[in-house]
Design an enzyme around this catalytic site. Sequence first.
Site, short mmCIF file in Angstrom:
data_model
loop_
_atom_site.label_atom_id
_atom_site.label_comp_id
_atom_site.label_asym_id
_atom_site.label_seq_id
_atom_site.Cartn_x
_atom_site.Cartn_y
_atom_site.Cartn_z
N TRP A 66 -22.93 -35.47 -3.32
CA TRP A 66 -22.69 -35.15 -1.91
C TRP A 66 -23.79 -34.28 -1.32
CZ3 TRP A 66 -19.26 -34.30 -5.91
CH2 TRP A 66 -19.28 -33.01 -6.47
N ARG A 67 -24.73 -33.83 -2.15
CA ARG A 67 -25.88 -33.09 -1.64
C ARG A 67 -27.04 -34.02 -1.28
NH1 ARG A 67 -26.26 -27.65 -5.46
NH2 ARG A 67 -24.42 -26.60 -4.56
N GLU A 107 -15.75 -30.94 -0.46
CA GLU A 107 -15.26 -29.57 -0.35
C GLU A 107 -13.75 -29.49 -0.55
OE1 GLU A 107 -16.88 -26.81 -0.22
OE2 GLU A 107 -18.86 -27.70 -0.08
N GLY A 110 -3.78 -32.27 -8.89
CA GLY A 110 -2.89 -31.16 -8.58
C GLY A 110 -3.08 -30.63 -7.17
N TYR A 127 -14.10 -20.72 4.54
CA TYR A 127 -15.12 -21.12 3.56
C TYR A 127 -15.54 -22.58 3.74
CZ TYR A 127 -17.12 -22.88 -0.74
OH TYR A 127 -17.93 -23.51 -1.63
N ASP A 153 -16.96 -17.48 -1.45
CA ASP A 153 -15.97 -17.94 -2.42
C ASP A 153 -16.06 -17.04 -3.64
OD1 ASP A 153 -18.31 -18.71 -3.68
OD2 ASP A 153 -17.64 -20.75 -4.12
#
Length: 357
Positions: free
Chosen positions: A21-22, A34, A78, A115, A133
Amino acid sequence: MNAFTRNILLWYSENGRDLPWRRTRDPYAVWLSEIILQQTRIAQGTAYWHRFMERFPTVEQLAGASEDEVLRLWEGLGYYSRARNLHAAAKQIVAAGGFPTTLEGIKALKGVGDYTAAAIGSICFGLPAAVVDGNVYRVLARYFGLATPVGTTEAKKEFTALAQQLLPEEDPAAFNQGMMDFGAMQCTPQSPGCLTCPLQSTCNAFRTGRIALLPVKKAPVAVQERHFDYIYVRCNGYTAIRRRGPGDIWQGLYEPVVMERESSSMRAGVAMAKEKWFFGPLPEKYFSSAGGQAEPKLIKKGVKHQLTHRTLIVDFYVWETSARPSLPDGYIWIPETTLDTYAKPRLFELLLEAVRS
């Protein structure tokens, strides 16, 4: 530009992680990463990111999916509220005609906090917003010798203001990602790489011997232990499941017959009913209403399942019947062969593995 910021940018240019994703500034791809990584390690989250990007290449396709489909794809990660928020936010984005480009607009998306908004805004739109974070807390606490306990309102204000002060407006994305990677790879919680650290000579924690003492953590919440029975009911190729309701953990996921056994905390008077975890002891009438096996058969004992503030100790049972027993409201009978099409928490998956083996 101050020396701390310059060193972080230099370190990141040489050591930054190559993450899929970068390689893009597409806000959909970055936002998805994210959300997945909010409570997930990168090693596990990367596979889920690829899975979502392949199944839903655009935000429009994600918004058009059913909640059940999104939850099934999320199985195993989760914190399922993230998946529901992701789905809701996708619908917000589509309804608005595209991804928001301001910090306020990004924060307005369901499930997006300070964040996440800062990360998306700085990476995709060059917005000068600093991320804070766990990694950033640790780096700043050690380097500047800050002893305010993290997890408190005071710490959030103090560390956010400091990170914002250090942020280079000309390249906020590199600095934010550099701080995250530096904390994850160099200034790690245990055994940090102090001997090869470019900040060593000016690091307060290194000079004062307080590396293991910083950051200071708020007193942990007591972990509660609870005991359950999970019962897989089998009747002529069918099984009984029910969908968990709103306002509770695992909302929208399916579960088998569940009972909670009395524990020391319950005997001490701790109120459990408000959490809607279970429907209570299974009355004798449910057993007597079924033909075949008179009682559930224990197949695995003491399965431990850890959640954030509670530990579940669960016994797994199979109940073979020739007639469908009467069960509490909310249960439905489905063919066993269709179970994999229903979104389930990991604990139900563990029961199925035990049943099938």
